[in-house]
Design a protein around this motif. Structure first.
Motif, mmCIF file in Angstrom:
data_model
loop_
_atom_site.group_PDB
_atom_site.id
_atom_site.type_symbol
_atom_site.label_atom_id
_atom_site.label_comp_id
_atom_site.label_asym_id
_atom_site.label_seq_id
_atom_site.Cartn_x
_atom_site.Cartn_y
_atom_site.Cartn_z
ATOM 1 N N ASN A 127 3.464 -5.324 1.471
ATOM 2 C CA ASN A 127 2.211 -5.389 2.224
ATOM 3 C C ASN A 127 1.015 -5.484 1.277
ATOM 4 O OD1 ASN A 127 0.471 -5.390 4.408
ATOM 5 N ND2 ASN A 127 0.517 -3.155 4.659
ATOM 6 N N SER A 130 0.578 -8.970 -0.217
ATOM 7 C CA SER A 130 0.564 -10.079 0.735
ATOM 8 C C SER A 130 -0.851 -10.371 1.208
ATOM 9 C CB SER A 130 1.443 -9.762 1.950
ATOM 10 O OG SER A 130 2.806 -9.676 1.579
ATOM 11 N N LYS A 131 -1.157 -11.636 1.321
ATOM 12 C CA LYS A 131 -2.435 -12.049 1.905
ATOM 13 C C LYS A 131 -2.503 -11.591 3.351
ATOM 14 C CE LYS A 131 -5.023 -16.236 3.126
ATOM 15 N NZ LYS A 131 -4.987 -17.718 3.110
ATOM 16 N N GLU A 132 -1.403 -11.792 4.067
ATOM 17 C CA GLU A 132 -1.291 -11.345 5.460
ATOM 18 C C GLU A 132 0.124 -10.831 5.705
ATOM 19 O OE1 GLU A 132 -4.324 -14.540 7.613
ATOM 20 O OE2 GLU A 132 -2.162 -14.965 7.518
ATOM 21 N N THR A 134 2.410 -9.177 9.165
ATOM 22 C CA THR A 134 2.474 -8.751 10.568
ATOM 23 C C THR A 134 3.811 -8.084 10.814
ATOM 24 O OG1 THR A 134 1.044 -10.564 11.298
ATOM 25 C CG2 THR A 134 2.407 -9.508 12.968
ATOM 26 N N GLU A 149 -3.952 -7.035 6.119
ATOM 27 C CA GLU A 149 -4.515 -8.016 5.205
ATOM 28 C C GLU A 149 -4.673 -7.369 3.836
ATOM 29 O OE1 GLU A 149 -8.745 -10.272 4.832
ATOM 30 O OE2 GLU A 149 -7.697 -10.541 6.736
ATOM 31 N N ARG A 150 -3.911 -7.886 2.860
ATOM 32 C CA ARG A 150 -3.914 -7.348 1.503
ATOM 33 C C ARG A 150 -3.717 -5.828 1.480
ATOM 34 N NH1 ARG A 150 -7.303 -11.913 1.161
ATOM 35 N NH2 ARG A 150 -6.595 -13.334 -0.483
ATOM 36 N N LYS A 154 -5.462 -4.635 9.596
ATOM 37 C CA LYS A 154 -6.395 -5.605 10.156
ATOM 38 C C LYS A 154 -6.609 -5.329 11.636
ATOM 39 C CE LYS A 154 -7.046 -10.643 10.471
ATOM 40 N NZ LYS A 154 -6.411 -11.961 10.195
ATOM 41 N N ASP A 176 0.051 -13.048 -1.606
ATOM 42 C CA ASP A 176 -1.367 -13.238 -1.930
ATOM 43 C C ASP A 176 -1.511 -14.206 -3.112
ATOM 44 O OD1 ASP A 176 -4.041 -13.069 -2.489
ATOM 45 O OD2 ASP A 176 -4.129 -10.881 -2.393
#
Length: 637
Positions: A127, A130-132, A134, A149-150, A154, A176
């Motif tokens: 997580n 990662s850029k995103e 879910t 998000e990062r 979010k 990311d």
């Protein structure tokens, strides 16, 4: 035997510390931000799904590589990460698992008897990098979603509309780009790892959906590692010397599975796993396997009076040609680092040894024809190794051996020590002549090779030792080969492979790399082996001269200097065309040359690639060519 509770809720999630260090120092958690570290993100999430399967809570795992080639989804039908609020933090357990280091349900042993992800680090590290990301959880007839998000939430935990059947967890993430310099997942690497997962966990269905290449495969292996061994033998082109493999399965406090076969190959190949995680650097379990195996074979030899005359059998002789798969499932594995490539549990050596030795002895005594063929193979290896040792011991560093023992074609350097000395292994006598004239003879030695060297991946040790070019390399280096390699006898600090910049030169370099990787791997591990990068083009623009390594480099130079003057481009047909002065300026001079150090990041993947490209099985090379045919815009022939 420990018991596993059926309940699994927020109170089972234990938080140890925060997430802040991950983005600052990702290498501490995934080993680096190169391709190995990038793919490690997938393995961390897959390992969590595997943990559910290992403990009887999941039967299906699906991994999807999306069309963009840079995002991944991992889904399982396990229990689903808890979504209720933690009694201390008052945050959803799902948020804790994905945002707090050392938060997980695997610390107290109540929910997981065995697990690969015992540190509670993997999901939160993915997580954070990662850029995103879910996460979707299916529990109690409902579906919940949380987006990040990062590494930061979010959105809050959302309960999605509509009822759902079953349970499970789905994690989708995109690495990311500010962390990873290149985000381009390799489909073949993912596929190979997932197929291995299905081998190690009998009965678990693993599906791989590749949206980039529009393929979908499902792996399900009821025979587990026995099927795996058959595949490894086929992929490596290793011909077994006996039909039925040795198989050992134990399932008590420590679950252990082992299968092995002796082959005609000249190397030992062991793949080991702990709780489904590959331990490429081995560890105490592999030490126990080797010790138990050595003792069992020696006991059999002594019991049946099979000791040969005039030759001493070493541990390396016993294991030459051995291909083995070892898989352990233990409650508290102690891995070396978060990348988990080496097992450190000291007690595992004795556990594996005491399990392997009596089972192997019984198997050999119950299968006398197989055992006798194995012993004959071991004795043959011992005799070949004795011949190899005699050849490598014939040469040592100057002062310890006579100069006349060195190959006649070797143009040695004047330095008597190896601190700064370099050996260039050069393709062809013509190129060797230019290199001899262009070198600095004080510390640079030149060994020219005639034509393409032997493909050692498909050759026996006897054939390898009879090859003149390989004999010259071994004599020049002076450190021996295989298990007898002694770095103290190495005559040069750097061994540099120097071949033409065309396809033939690349092939020769690959043949040499295969030899060094299989028979002198310590030179790679210690950073002694390099590849020189000679130019393929000379570009004269006005009074300026530029050197291009390949077509792409050539076009870049032309673009950077466009419009100044009409370029004059010369393509070198080979190193022999270069004047000694030019060869010195472009390739030999330490101040201006370009060298690539040979390194191995992933031994299992490297072994697979070499087996595919250089092994006896031509179908692997055919697949490699067909899969990449569209990428070959121009073939250099």
């Amino acid at each position: 035997m420990s018991t596993v509770t059926k309940s699994y809720s927020a109170k089972d999630i234990t938080a140890l510390e925060g997430l802040d260090p991950v983005r600052k120092r990702p290498g501490m958690y995934i080993g680096g931000v190169g391709m190995s570290g990038l793919h490690h993100l997938i393995w961390e999430i897959v390992d969590n799904s595997v943990d559910e399967a290992m403990n009887g809570h999941a039967s299906e795992i699906t991994v999807t590589l999306h069309k963009d080639g840079s995002s991944i989804t991992v889904s399982d039908n396990g229990r689903g990460i808890p979504i209720d609020k933690h009694p201390k933090t008052k945050k959803p357990a799902l948020e804790m698992v994905l945002t707090v280091l050392h938060a997980g349900g695997k610390f107290d042993g109540g929910n997981y008897k065995t697990a690969g992800g015992l540190h509670g680090v993997g999901a939160s590290v993915v997580n954070a990098l990662s850029k995103e990301l879910t996460a979707v959880v299916r529990r109690d007839g409902a579906q919940y979603r949380m987006m990040f998000e990062r590494g930061r939430p979010k959105s809050g935990l959302q309960k999605l509309k509509g009822a759902v059947r079953g349970t499970g967890t789905t994690i989708s993430f995109t690495p990311d780009p500010t962390i990873f310099p290149k985000i381009d997942f390799e489909s073949a690497t993912i596929r190979a790892r997932l197929e291995t997962v299905s081998f190690l966990h009998r009965g678990v269905k693993v599906t791989y959906v590749d949206e980039v290449n529009k393929t979908k495969e499902t792996f399900l292996h009821e025979q587990g590692i026995v099927d795996y061994l058959a595949k490894v033998l086929k992929d490596r082109g290793a011909r077994p010397i006996h039909e039925a493999p040795f198989v050992l399965r134990k399932d008590d406090d420590i679950r252990m599975e082992l299968t092995l076969q002796w082959t005609e190959s000249t190397d030992e190949h062991v793949r080991s796993y702990v709780n489904g995680i590959p331990t490429g650097s081995g560890g105490t379990h592999e030490n126990g396997l080797r010790s138990g195996l050595n003792k069992a074979v020696r006991n059999y030899i002594d019991t049946h009076s099979l000791t040969p005359r005039g030759v001493k059998i070493t541990h390396e002789d016993i294991r030459e040609g051995l291909v083995a798969i070892l898989s352990l499932f233990i409650a508290d594995p102690q891995f070396q680092g978060q990348t988990k490539d080496r097992l450190n549990n000291p007690e595992m050596q004795a556990v594996v040894e005491t399990s392997t030795r009596p089972a192997m002895e019984q198997w050999m005594n119950n299968n006398r024809s197989i055992a006798d063929s194995v012993i004959a193979r071991i004795i043959a290896a011992a005799r070949a190794r004795a011949a190899s040792r005699a050849a490598s011991d014939a040469v040592s560093r100057k002062g310890g051996a006579k100069r006349t023992m060195l190959p006649g074609k070797l143009s040695d350097c004047l330095a008597s020590g190896k601190a700064e000395s370099e050996l260039f292994i050069v393709e062809g006598d013509s190129a060797g002549g230019s290199a001899k004239q262009g070198r600095n003879r004080n510390y640079q030695a030149i060994l020219p090779l005639r034509g393409k060297v032997l493909n050692t991946e498909c050759a026996t040790l006897k054939k390898i030792m009879e090859n003149k070019e390989i004999q010259d390399m071994i004599s020049s280096l002076g450190c021996g080969i295989g298990p007898n390699l002694n770095l103290a006898g190495l005559r040069y600090k750097k061994i540099i492979l120097l071949a033409d910049a065309d396809s033939d030169g690349h092939h020769i370099t690959t043949l040499l790399l295969t030899f060094f990787y299989r028979h002198m791997p310590a030179l790679i591990a210690e950073g002694n082996l390099f590849i020189a990068v000679p130019p393929l083009y000379r570009i004269d623009i006005g009074k300026e001269t530029h050197w291009a390594n390949d077509e792409e480099h050539r076009e870049q130079i032309l673009a950077d200097h466009g419009g100044r003057a009409k370029p004059e481009i010369t393509r070198f047909k080979g190193l022999g065309e270069m004047m000694p002065k030019v060869l010195w300026e472009t390739t030999l001079n330490p101040q201006t040359r370009r060298l690539l150090r040979v390194e191995v990041d992933d031994h299992l993947e490297t072994d697979r690639v070499i087996s595919d490209l250089m092994g006896r099985d031509a179908s692997a090379r055919f697949r490699f060519i067909m899969e990449r045919a569209e990428d070959a815009e121009e073939i250099d022939v």
